[in-house]
Design an enzyme around this catalytic site. Structure first.
Site, PDB file in Angstrom:
ATOM      1  N   TYR A  55       0.805  -1.224  -0.049  1.00 19.78           N
ATOM      2  CA  TYR A  55       0.026   0.095   0.061  1.00 19.78           C
ATOM      3  C   TYR A  55       0.978   1.271   0.114  1.00 19.78           C
ATOM      4  O   TYR A  55       1.598   1.590   0.934  1.00 19.78           O
ATOM      5  CB  TYR A  55      -1.008  -0.095   1.297  1.00 19.78           C
ATOM      6  CG  TYR A  55      -1.913  -1.031   1.300  1.00 19.78           C
ATOM      7  CD1 TYR A  55      -2.247  -2.173   0.301  1.00 19.78           C
ATOM      8  CD2 TYR A  55      -2.634  -1.281   2.584  1.00 19.78           C
ATOM      9  CE1 TYR A  55      -3.196  -3.234   0.342  1.00 19.78           C
ATOM     10  CE2 TYR A  55      -3.159  -2.468   2.699  1.00 19.78           C
ATOM     11  CZ  TYR A  55      -3.706  -3.260   1.630  1.00 19.78           C
ATOM     12  OH  TYR A  55      -4.500  -4.217   1.705  1.00 19.78           O
ATOM     13  N   HIS A 118      -0.285 -12.010   1.324  1.00 20.93           N
ATOM     14  CA  HIS A 118      -1.250 -11.161   0.607  1.00 20.93           C
ATOM     15  C   HIS A 118      -1.879 -11.890  -0.524  1.00 20.93           C
ATOM     16  O   HIS A 118      -3.125 -11.355  -0.564  1.00 20.93           O
ATOM     17  CB  HIS A 118      -0.376  -9.810   0.049  1.00 20.93           C
ATOM     18  CG  HIS A 118      -1.436  -8.766  -0.143  1.00 20.93           C
ATOM     19  ND1 HIS A 118      -1.005  -7.507   0.156  1.00 20.93           N
ATOM     20  CD2 HIS A 118      -2.833  -8.550  -0.359  1.00 20.93           C
ATOM     21  CE1 HIS A 118      -2.012  -6.414  -0.139  1.00 20.93           C
ATOM     22  NE2 HIS A 118      -3.266  -7.168  -0.113  1.00 20.93           N
ATOM     23  N   PRO A 198     -15.887  -4.947   2.966  1.00 19.07           N
ATOM     24  CA  PRO A 198     -17.119  -5.297   3.600  1.00 19.07           C
ATOM     25  C   PRO A 198     -18.377  -4.467   3.150  1.00 19.07           C
ATOM     26  O   PRO A 198     -19.576  -5.085   3.461  1.00 19.07           O
ATOM     27  CB  PRO A 198     -16.733  -5.279   5.063  1.00 19.07           C
ATOM     28  CG  PRO A 198     -15.851  -4.127   5.327  1.00 19.07           C
ATOM     29  CD  PRO A 198     -14.906  -4.397   4.233  1.00 19.07           C
ATOM     30  N   LEU A 199     -17.958  -3.301   2.666  1.00 21.27           N
ATOM     31  CA  LEU A 199     -19.158  -2.528   2.210  1.00 21.27           C
ATOM     32  C   LEU A 199     -19.106  -2.187   0.808  1.00 21.27           C
ATOM     33  O   LEU A 199     -19.557  -1.321  -0.119  1.00 21.27           O
ATOM     34  CB  LEU A 199     -18.856  -0.966   2.941  1.00 21.27           C
ATOM     35  CG  LEU A 199     -19.246  -0.884   4.289  1.00 21.27           C
ATOM     36  CD1 LEU A 199     -19.095   0.701   4.795  1.00 21.27           C
ATOM     37  CD2 LEU A 199     -20.625  -1.568   4.663  1.00 21.27           C
ATOM     38  N   PHE A 203     -20.085   0.874  -2.056  1.00 20.49           N
ATOM     39  CA  PHE A 203     -21.619   0.530  -2.687  1.00 20.49           C
ATOM     40  C   PHE A 203     -22.455   0.700  -1.731  1.00 20.49           C
ATOM     41  O   PHE A 203     -23.605   0.869  -1.768  1.00 20.49           O
ATOM     42  CB  PHE A 203     -21.403  -0.428  -3.399  1.00 20.49           C
ATOM     43  CG  PHE A 203     -22.563  -0.463  -4.681  1.00 20.49           C
ATOM     44  CD1 PHE A 203     -22.101  -0.220  -6.052  1.00 20.49           C
ATOM     45  CD2 PHE A 203     -23.724  -0.821  -4.495  1.00 20.49           C
ATOM     46  CE1 PHE A 203     -23.163   0.048  -6.910  1.00 20.49           C
ATOM     47  CE2 PHE A 203     -24.679  -0.690  -5.597  1.00 20.49           C
ATOM     48  CZ  PHE A 203     -24.390  -0.551  -6.739  1.00 20.49           C
TER      49      PHE A 203
END
Length: 321
Positions: A55, A118, A198-199, A203
């Site tokens: 990241y 990963h 998780p969202l 969305f």
């Protein structure tokens, strides 16, 4: 904040995925703002912070380490490494140790609480990775280890060598593939499950519009559920979330997170956010209780809804070509 167990690690029921502070969703907050937001999440009860060497080319680890320096002994820091090849001259164990030492330096800590592979390498047996992770646990370099986007078969093989602490994979109302085999395997073996996205990249917060435009390295440019036609096609799911949210006097995002928390007690999602009110909203979902009847109603309604579009590594790779 309620807590949950990932193997032997105790974490807040909802954690914070920190990737977005460095890349993946377009323009990032300035550094001080990012530090303040991570610290604010801790003040609200979050004790589980997820990052990775990939990241922001390592900068996200630096950011997370700096933000949590004063509370290091009160949080669980998870990070990830990615290796794809192994050879006689550069074996996996040597690579893992080198990656870990670099992550420890960037984070400014002497051990990682949860160290993930990963993505599963097609060329390195999972048993080899598990053996190396077991050595690092014995040496106190890591407290536990995990896999990301692993199959149930890969999980079982790795766990037989060195017990897994957690498995991290995409999971939401829009992506439920892991319910078939992966989550049942985790339940059987006593492994924690950590849903990323998780969202569904926001969305399921119920605020996505067909006219929204995304710039730069924003993954929503290539995630097909954000195609204009799919936004319209997925409206029944958004309507369902709004209906249950209105009945409970909460938000669609909180219903989405409360739904997965109610599924199993070893599931601990890590939604990402870069705004104070969204962090408050997401962490507040831990206080939203769904009764067995409400959960059954949601499941019944979800079974009637088709989902259009998805999120794949192949699509996201298009951003960086």
């Amino acid at each position: 904040m309620q807590t949950r167990k990932l193997g032997k690690l105790e974490v807040s029921a909802i954690g914070l995925g920190c990737m977005g502070f460095s890349h993946g969703y377009g323009a990032t907050p300035d550094r001080q703002q990012s530090l303040d937001l991570i610290r604010y999440a801790f003040e609200l009860g979050c004790t589980h912070f997820d990052t990775a060497e990939g990241y922001g080319a390592g900068d996200n680890e630096v950011l997370v380490g700096e933000a949590l320096r004063g509370v290091r002994d009160r949080v669980v820091i998870a990070t990830k490494l990615l290796i794809e090849e192994s050879s006689v001259t550069n074996p996996a164990d040597t690579q893992i140790r080198a990656h870990l030492e670099a992550s420890l330096k960037r984070l400014g800590i002497d051990h990682v609480d949860l160290y993930y592979q990963h993505r599963i390498s097609p060329n390195i047996p999972v048993e080899e990775i598990a053996e190396s992770m077991g050595k690092l646990i014995c040496e106190g370099k890591i407290r536990g280890w995990g896999q990301s986007q692993a199959t149930a078969e890969q999980i079982r093989r790795a766990h037989a060598v060195t017990p897994l602490t957690a498995v991290q994979s995409e999971y939401s109302m829009m992506e439920r593939m892991v319910e078939r085999e992966v989550i049942p395997a985790c339940k059987e073996l006593g492994i924690g499950f950590v849903p990323f996205s998780p969202l569904a990249s926001g969305f399921l917060a119920g605020r996505v519009r067909a006219e929204d435009r995304y710039q730069g390295d924003d993954v929503r440019r290539v995630i097909t559920r954000f195609d204009k036609a799919n936004i319209a096609a997925n409206q029944p799911l958004v309507d369902l979330l709004h209906r249950f949210a209105d009945e409970k006097h909460v938000t669609p995002a909180q219903i989405s997170l409360a739904w997965m928390l109610a599924k199993e007690d070893f599931i601990a999602p890590i939604p990402g956010s870069r705004k104070r009110d969204r962090i408050e909203e997401n962490l507040g979902a831990a206080d939203v209780e769904l009764t067995a009847s409400e959960l059954e109603q949601i499941e019944t309604e979800l079974a009637k809804i088709d989902i259009y579009g998805n999120r794949t590594d192949e699509d996201i790779a298009k951003l960086y070509r």
